[in-house]
Design an enzyme around this catalytic site. Structure first.
Site, PDB file in Angstrom:
ATOM      1  N   HIS A 326       0.863  -1.182   0.000  1.00 31.45           N
ATOM      2  CA  HIS A 326       0.000   0.000   0.000  1.00 31.45           C
ATOM      3  C   HIS A 326       0.896   1.227   0.000  1.00 31.45           C
ATOM      4  O   HIS A 326       1.851   1.298   0.786  1.00 31.45           O
ATOM      5  CB  HIS A 326      -0.916  -0.008   1.232  1.00 31.45           C
ATOM      6  CG  HIS A 326      -2.030   0.977   1.124  1.00 31.45           C
ATOM      7  ND1 HIS A 326      -1.818   2.327   1.261  1.00 31.45           N
ATOM      8  CD2 HIS A 326      -3.336   0.823   0.859  1.00 31.45           C
ATOM      9  CE1 HIS A 326      -2.965   2.958   1.096  1.00 31.45           C
ATOM     10  NE2 HIS A 326      -3.902   2.067   0.840  1.00 31.45           N
ATOM     11  N   ARG A 346      -6.346  10.520  -0.106  1.00 31.50           N
ATOM     12  CA  ARG A 346      -5.971  11.056  -1.429  1.00 31.50           C
ATOM     13  C   ARG A 346      -7.221  11.332  -2.249  1.00 31.50           C
ATOM     14  O   ARG A 346      -7.317  12.336  -2.933  1.00 31.50           O
ATOM     15  CB  ARG A 346      -5.044  10.064  -2.136  1.00 31.50           C
ATOM     16  CG  ARG A 346      -3.626  10.148  -1.600  1.00 31.50           C
ATOM     17  CD  ARG A 346      -2.747   9.088  -2.208  1.00 31.50           C
ATOM     18  NE  ARG A 346      -2.964   7.786  -1.608  1.00 31.50           N
ATOM     19  CZ  ARG A 346      -2.950   6.640  -2.255  1.00 31.50           C
ATOM     20  NH1 ARG A 346      -2.740   6.631  -3.558  1.00 31.50           N
ATOM     21  NH2 ARG A 346      -3.141   5.498  -1.626  1.00 31.50           N
TER      22      ARG A 346
END
Ligand SMILES: Cc1cc2nc3c(=O)[nH]c(=O)nc-3n(C[C@H](O)[C@H](O)[C@H](O)COP(=O)(O)OP(=O)(O)OC[C@H]3O[C@@H](n4cnc5c(N)ncnc54)[C@H](O)[C@@H]3O)c2cc1C
Length: 556
Positions: A326, A346
């Site tokens: 990740h 994000r």
């Protein structure tokens, strides 16, 4: 621990470039996506592309396949038991369907098996729900917004994210069944985040062309697990849960059908036998193998056990040559190292920026590219931010979210992480987070069909332990979906299989004997024992002072 003065100084650089970046975001001006050529080049920085990180496995159904050393180590290991010492003449429990693993895939499988009239046992290593499912944050994908999206677009995204290597049948089932999985969760009382008018909120995730990520704040996995665990516990007459009892071997019959499992009681340290007409493997992933020494987001019990024992029993593996790192795991504060920072940050507008406060990658690239870009920025370009621990990281500029969507958004939308950082004296609505890629997901696993069946009759697979759905790279939100879609399919089909089975035959562990012989013939002399069950973090000098005669991880 709050950020020390050196980091506070570096944060000032991020603050300086923030207003301009926020203004750009508002105008939808983004760093361009990588071209196909650039994608190929940047992937050289991804740990999967380090040939020295893997080797061929020498035994078993996928002999010759090159995968991570750490995974080969557990596959080329001895059983925890000597089959000659196990009395298979009587079973401690008998059931229609045995589900191995009490996470999301196992629990949804148990519910559907029970609805088909089966008596079910869930055997799980830790407590029911101590699982990666519980830790999931960002969301679950499904094309529920018919006027904007469809399973067709979802299909293209999943295939694109997986570099078009995914098994098409599995992807087709995943995306087609997705809207129904969301409905099913809602029907059972799952509180997804909604707008005032009751419509489901959805966001983008890395690699998605539509906003189809459903979520429950930043604790989506907790909410999903709570819902299905409650449901399973309410059906206790038909679904029995046996905790702290990992499976250490599958049991077959003389016709080679899966007929149960040998479990280990971690409290009394006794082995016991569950005889079952069908078995569902739902043991999740393997982050705790710490491939290439990466930190991990995974829960303590993620040690590849299901892969080890099913492989020994003849089920092949696929897509394990790729592992998902990740892009955004905590690198500082040290106490939280490895913990996942969801992509939703994000998706909500936070930029990734280097030591100069500069953005260097579009935040919506698929995970492998995003992780590779971060590693490149730190390792090759030397633009990483030094943490007090000696490691490097990149800033995830979370205060941008409040700047874009209003004060209080971070606290409201990310309560889990807001509270976690508050404990360390860091307010993530005002200060950015220091992150680095962290070992997150086992893209591959056991080979299985879209019916949940495997090459071993009577053994079904669901969830992260299976390989093929996500190809060489999983997109965010498709794993929570996978566990519900394929958990339910495996549960239903295993119950049907159990109904059709009358003769259980004679139980045997001959496959374990054969595997031991194969190891010997391949010249593998090892004192390694698997499944690992729990990772071993004991330091050598501490081990020396322990009185355990035979040391097998944390367990004898
Ligand atoms: C921090 C984090 C965040 C994530 N966020 C998202 C997200 O936002 N969206 C998304 O789609 N996916 C996300 N994922 C991935 C997703 O949560 C998992 O892939 C998925 O939940 C796995 O479900 P599972 O049921 O297959 O495995 P798990 O939920 O891990 O359950 C496996 C169970 O099997 C048990 N077990 C293991 N070995 C044995 C054994 N030998 N015998 C018996 N039991 C055993 C384990 O203890 C555990 O209870 C995230 C993962 C993590 C770690």
């Amino acid at each position: 621990m709050p950020y020390p003065q050196e980091l506070k100084e570096l944060i000032k650089v991020v603050e300086k470039t923030r207003p301009e970046r926020v203004a750009k975001k508002k105008k939808n001006e983004e760093v361009p996506f990588l071209s196909l050529e650039e994608r190929k080049k940047i992937l050289d920085y991804h740990p999967d592309f380090k040939e020295e990180g893997r080797r061929e496995i020498k035994v078993g159904p996928s002999k010759g396949y090159r995968i991570a050393h750490e995974m080969v180590d557990v596959l080329e290991a001895n059983s925890r038991v000597n089959p000659d010492l196990v009395d298979l003449s009587h079973a401690d429990y008998e059931t229609d369907v045995l589900v191995i693993g009490g996470g999301g895939a196992g629990t949804s499988a148990a519910l559907l098996a029970q609805e088909q009239g089966a008596k079910v046992i869930i055997a799980t290593k830790l407590r029911h729900g101590d699982a990666n499912t519980m830790m999931a944050e960002g969301g679950i994908q499904a094309a529920t917004k018919g006027w904007k999206d469809s399973p067709y677009y979802h299909y293209l995204d999943v295939m694109g994210g997986g570099h078009f290597k995914n098994i098409p049948d599995l992807v087709d089932t995943l995306v087609t069944e997705a809207p129904d999985a969301i409905l099913w969760m809602e029907k059972h009382g799952c509180n997804f985040s909604k707008f005032q008018d009751g419509t489901l909120k959805t966001l983008h995730g890395g690699g998605t062309c539509r906003k189809r990520m459903h979520f429950a704040a930043d604790i989506t996995g907790v909410e999903i697990m709570r819902t299905i665990r409650d449901e399973a516990r309410n059906r206790s007459q038909d679904i029995r849960v046996i905790e702290f009892s990992p499976a250490v071997e599958l049991i077959l019959n003389e016709k080679g059908e899966c007929s149960g499992a040998l479990l280990y009681n971690m409290e009394t340290e006794e082995y016991f036998i569950v005889k079952a007409k069908a078995v569902i493997m739902a043991t999740g992933g393997s982050g705790r193998l710490h491939i290439q020494n990466f930190m991990t987001t995974n829960h303590y019990g993620a040690t590849a056990d299901g892969i080890v024992i099913a492989y020994r029993a003849g089920v092949g593996i696929s897509f394990l040559h790729t592992v998902q790192y990740h892009p955004t795991g905590v690198v500082f504060p040290e106490q939280a190292e490895g913990i996942l920072i969801t992509e939703k940050f994000r998706g909500s507008g936070a930029n990734l920026v280097n030591i100069d406060g500069q953005q260097f990658v579009n935040e919506r690239e698929p995970r492998d590219l995003e992780a590779a870009a971060i590693i490149k920025e730190c390792v090759e370009k030397g633009k990483g931010v030094p943490a007090p621990t000696g490691k490097f990281g990149i800033w995830l500029d979370s205060p941008m979210i409040d700047a874009l969507s209003g004060t209080g958004t971070v606290e409201k939308e990310f309560p889990g992480k807001f509270i976690l950082y508050k404990r360390f004296g860091i307010d993530i609505s005002k200060e950015p987070m220091l992150i680095y890629p962290t070992l997150h997901y086992q893209n591959g696993g056991l080979e299985f069909k879209n019916t949940g069946e495997t090459a071993l009759p009577g053994l079904f697979v669901a969830g992260e332990v299976g390989g093929g759905i996500h190809g060489e790279n999983r997109l965010m939100g498709n794993s929570l979906l996978d566990i519900l879609v394929f958990g339910r399919i495996a549960g239903k089909n295993a119950a049907d299989y159990a109904k059709s089975r009358s003769d259980m035959g004679k139980l045997t562990l001959d496959h374990v004997r054969t595997y031991h012989k194969n190891l010997e013939e391949a010249g593998i002399e090892t004192d390694r024992v698997a499944p690992m069950l729990l990772p071993d973090y004991t330091l050598p000098h501490v081990k020396e002072r322990q009185l355990t005669a035979c040391y097998v991880g944390t367990l004898r």
